[in-house]
Design an enzyme around this catalytic site. Structure first.
Site, PDB file in Angstrom:
ATOM      1  N   HIS A 166      25.797  36.216  90.385  1.00 27.06           N
ATOM      2  CA  HIS A 166      24.363  36.411  90.598  1.00 27.06           C
ATOM      3  C   HIS A 166      24.036  37.684  91.377  1.00 27.06           C
ATOM      4  O   HIS A 166      23.091  37.720  92.166  1.00 27.06           O
ATOM      5  CB  HIS A 166      23.766  35.188  91.281  1.00 27.06           C
ATOM      6  CG  HIS A 166      23.824  33.941  90.447  1.00 27.06           C
ATOM      7  ND1 HIS A 166      23.859  33.971  89.071  1.00 27.06           N
ATOM      8  CD2 HIS A 166      23.865  32.627  90.802  1.00 27.06           C
ATOM      9  CE1 HIS A 166      23.909  32.731  88.610  1.00 27.06           C
ATOM     10  NE2 HIS A 166      23.930  31.901  89.624  1.00 27.06           N
ATOM     11  N   HIS A 208      16.239  31.012  87.743  1.00 33.45           N
ATOM     12  CA  HIS A 208      17.146  29.880  87.998  1.00 33.45           C
ATOM     13  C   HIS A 208      16.351  28.631  88.401  1.00 33.45           C
ATOM     14  O   HIS A 208      16.664  27.997  89.418  1.00 33.45           O
ATOM     15  CB  HIS A 208      18.146  30.267  89.084  1.00 33.45           C
ATOM     16  CG  HIS A 208      19.477  29.592  88.950  1.00 33.45           C
ATOM     17  ND1 HIS A 208      19.601  28.239  88.718  1.00 33.45           N
ATOM     18  CD2 HIS A 208      20.742  30.076  89.035  1.00 33.45           C
ATOM     19  CE1 HIS A 208      20.882  27.925  88.668  1.00 33.45           C
ATOM     20  NE2 HIS A 208      21.604  29.029  88.845  1.00 33.45           N
ATOM     21  N   GLU A 253      19.111  28.527  81.861  1.00 40.79           N
ATOM     22  CA  GLU A 253      19.009  29.907  82.308  1.00 40.79           C
ATOM     23  C   GLU A 253      19.213  30.844  81.114  1.00 40.79           C
ATOM     24  O   GLU A 253      20.341  31.080  80.682  1.00 40.79           O
ATOM     25  CB  GLU A 253      20.063  30.193  83.372  1.00 40.79           C
ATOM     26  CG  GLU A 253      20.043  29.235  84.547  1.00 40.79           C
ATOM     27  CD  GLU A 253      21.366  29.249  85.285  1.00 40.79           C
ATOM     28  OE1 GLU A 253      21.748  30.343  85.788  1.00 40.79           O
ATOM     29  OE2 GLU A 253      22.033  28.202  85.358  1.00 40.79           O
TER      30      GLU A 253
END
Length: 369
Positions: A124, A197, A333
């Protein structure tokens, strides 16, 4: 007189609420910066609450089959709650959503080293990714209220090359669709993979597990991962496996199945390769919750969607006194694939100067029979 009062009451019920955008302070970020929260409301009374901290979708209220509103995304009462719990709930994730193997990649002959914040890998975007930034905000009122959030990620940010001008916009449409658009430009070649997310529970956040939700994913294959949850570059057809969501089935049906890839997580945490042409808005998934009747259709321009269900035994305190436990939400996602910078066969995530990164995802809410 009674008839007049009744008529006025019925008129009030029949008159749609005015679409609007409201702005309010929302405390400070963990590093002391001022944070604001915006509430987008459409004429049907649906609401999306978005924070300038992490461009985070904090809340999303949509109706059930009886017209009763519920907040269907998990979140926290303030920015500190996201930091304290290490939470990505509802945040925009970047520069690179998902994992990059070995926390490094090579672009145009130069190797870039990133933070290894997921075992040996980067996840991420690093420990201070886009979900921790403060964005400037511009609200647009009207029938489809919108919020445009902007920030600049400097050259070398978290190890990634290029100064990146990044914008995300949220639009709450009159038909209860939440549209998210991502745009970016760079002054040096770089890699970029952006997602939101959000953790969904169509019964309402905090209202038990999501195992009874029925889910269909418009995909015939997944990208398997190794013991570090890293994409290997292989492609696995879902037919005959527990990953087969080509027809609707409950999220809980195969979540504890015997497949080694499922047992390793344990549960759902894998990327599905979507059908159709990447770059064109097309269906990715449909989720249905039978008790409330709420449905959520996901449409995207992205090539993949990561199905994730929180599987650990950890419970965290959420907004409004809620407790979020394992398997009480699911994530869809939309994104490019994990480790794409190191796997040439995967769709490219390279962004070069003079090009515009542009991706769209829509969450279309409705009710079933």
């Amino acid at each position: 007189m009674k008839k007049m009062i009744l008529a006025l009451a019925l008129l009030a019920l029949a008159t749609p609420a005015a679409a609007k955008v409201e702005r309010a302070p929302w405390g400070t970020s963990p590093d002391g910066q001022k944070v604001e929260i915006f509430t987008l409301t459409n004429a049907k009374g649906a609401k999306a609450r978005i924070s300038t901290y992490g461009a985070t979708l904090v809340g999303l209220e949509v109706p059930d089959r009886q017209g009763k509103m519920a907040d269907v995304v998990q979140g926290f009462d303030n920015a500190q709650g996201y930091k304290q719990n290490g939470a990505m709930n509802g945040a925009v994730v970047g520069r690179y959503a998902n994992r990059i193997g070995g926390a490094k990649f090579t672009l145009d002959g130069k190797t870039y080293q990133l933070a290894a914040n997921a075992g040996p890998n980067n996840i991420h975007g690093g420990p201070n990714g886009f979900n921790t930034r403060i964005y400037s905000a511009t609200a647009l009122d009207g029938r489809n209220p919108s919020l445009i959030l902007h920030m600049v990620s400097p050259d070398g940010d978290q190890g990634f090359p290029g100064a990146l001008a990044f914008t995300v916009s949220y639009t709450l449409k009159a038909d209860n669709t939440l549209r998210i658009e991502y745009r970016a430009t760079t002054d040096k070649p770089t890699v970029l993979n952006i997602t939101n997310h959000a953790y969904f529970n169509l019964k309402g956040a905090g209202n038990g597990d999501v195992l009874n939700h029925r889910l269909q994913i418009f995909s015939d294959a997944v990208t398997p991962t190794d013991s570090n949850h890293m994409a290997t570059g292989q492609v696995l057809r879902v037919a005959g496996t527990g990953f087969d969501f080509t027809k609707p089935k409950t999220i809980g049906k195969d979540i504890d199945g015997p497949d080694p890839l499922i047992k390793a997580t344990p549960g759902w945490d894998i990327n599905f390769i979507l059908r159709g042409q990447a770059g064109k808005l097309r269906p990715a998934a449909i989720a249905t919750e039978p008790q409330s009747g709420r449905t959520m259709a996901v449409w995207t321009t992205q090539p993949g969607v990561q199905l994730y269900v929180p599987n650990s035994g950890r419970t965290v305190p959420g907004k409004n006194g809620q407790q979020y436990g394992p398997r009480q939400s699911f994530c869809l996602e939309t994104q490019h694939f994990a480790n794409s910078p190191n796997i040439p066969a995967f769709p490219s995530t390279v962004l070069r100067p003079g090009k515009i990164f542009y991706e769209v995802t829509e969450f279309r809410f409705g009710v079933g029979k």
